[in-house]
Scaffold this active site. Sequence first.
Site, short mmCIF file in Angstrom:
data_model
loop_
_atom_site.label_atom_id
_atom_site.label_comp_id
_atom_site.label_asym_id
_atom_site.label_seq_id
_atom_site.Cartn_x
_atom_site.Cartn_y
_atom_site.Cartn_z
N CYS A 64 0.84 -1.20 0.00
CA CYS A 64 0.00 0.00 0.00
C CYS A 64 0.88 1.25 0.00
CB CYS A 64 -0.91 0.01 1.21
SG CYS A 64 -1.97 1.48 1.28
N ASN B 216 -1.03 -9.33 -9.71
CA ASN B 216 -2.05 -8.33 -9.39
C ASN B 216 -1.74 -7.05 -10.15
OD1 ASN B 216 -2.61 -6.05 -6.77
ND2 ASN B 216 -4.25 -7.07 -7.86
#
Length: 488
Positions: A115, A213
């Site tokens: 993140c 991803n």
Amino acid sequence: MTVNTPLCFRGKKILAPMVRVGTLPMRLLALDYGADIVYCEELIDIKMLQCKRVINEVLETVDFVAPNERVVFRTCERERHRVVFQMGSADAERALAVAKLVESDVAGIDINMGCPKEYSTKASMGAALLSDPDKIESILTTLVKGICKPVTCKIRILPSVEDTVNLVKRIEKTGIAAIAVHGRKKEERPQHPVHCDVIKAISEAISIPVIANGGSHDFIKEYADIGTFQKATAASSVMIARAAMWNPSIFRKEGFCPLKDVMQDYIKYAVRYDNHYTNTKYCLCQMLREQLETTQGKKLHAAQSTQEICEAFEMGDFYEETTAIFEAKKTSLETKTQDEDDQIEDPDVIKMAVRFDKREYPPQITPKMYLLEWCRKEKHPQPVYETVQRPLDRLFCSVVTVAERKYRSTLWDKSKKLAEQAAAIVCLRTLGVPEGKLCEGENHLIIKRKRDEQERLINRDHGEDLAEPSHKKANFIEETSDMNVPKM
């Protein structure tokens, strides 16, 4: 009989962890449409460590509840063997404590190392961990050794392919089960192209499963594209974020369901599992996207409750029927619990229906103080409080033992302290001893407190030591128990 086999990360289609999206309704919907594994949204270790694990008998869920009564993480049996709990952490011991807290209710544990948002990186979590390989190794090794469930981590790529490969090789040695790779650098955003070549280099460099991803923007527009992205990255599995947020039926091999049906299915789960309306509203807005300016979109935007959201989608009857079922179930469980309480109740416990209202007492004077003072005067052992919490509604009840007799209120309270005060009142009233209420007039404890306060002021004026002797304080400090509160 369901066999709890270890989670496999090869050949899987996975719902990515997404803040405000990866809550229980979205996870269950993704499973319905064909997802093999679902990750919850990132939850911070410090916040989770403040939570209590509560079995919600009405919803048939396991809830992790914060001190302010907010449900931080909710899960259910339907996903227990397929949900991975993602946490934000920068400390190995805290991460292990959280993992142990949730281990029995999830299929795996993941550490967020990708993140890029400030709320995560400023606490040395998320993508900030990528610059501290020693801390990464410490956290992952501690988890792998400390729990029985598989451990994974999710990273972003580093500025160079060589550095990224070196990092994942070091991560592999910790013994984790799989690694998810978002194919962008921490400063890159969805509009930047995903680096399939770097994910491929990682896949070829390590032997544990690599989960690709970041393909929603460039690759994944429909179900068939999931396989295309997997081949381009040579990954073992594919993790989908935004494409699944826009329409969770992306996991459906037969193709997309109509968006209207998808949103209605989502709303049913949101109502069924008492999802907070702001979270439900956010997820539906992500699905509507360009339709937010339609009449329905404007109704959704204006909704201020789950009921209003249901009405915006012509599901008002469903909301009323479902909530009525839950109310009936709650009432039935409460009646059953009360009956069980009555059956197992110690017949020797003296009971009254009383509650403690601090407005009826002088400041800093409580029934517990009076009871303690009475026990000292009568040379009895100090009162012993045994407090339990009821899982159904998380209310408390306390039994106080004084001179080998037990006392309790039949009313359950919202806190341990209030329950103990109520038990003290029952005891004092049974004994016919003053409990310190304002209506009783000025009493000896208040007089003594005033006298000690005057002495303290006189001593201060004479420059004497301000500290009160411990024997003077003893009469006015409540005895509190540091025992953990068990659940009934």
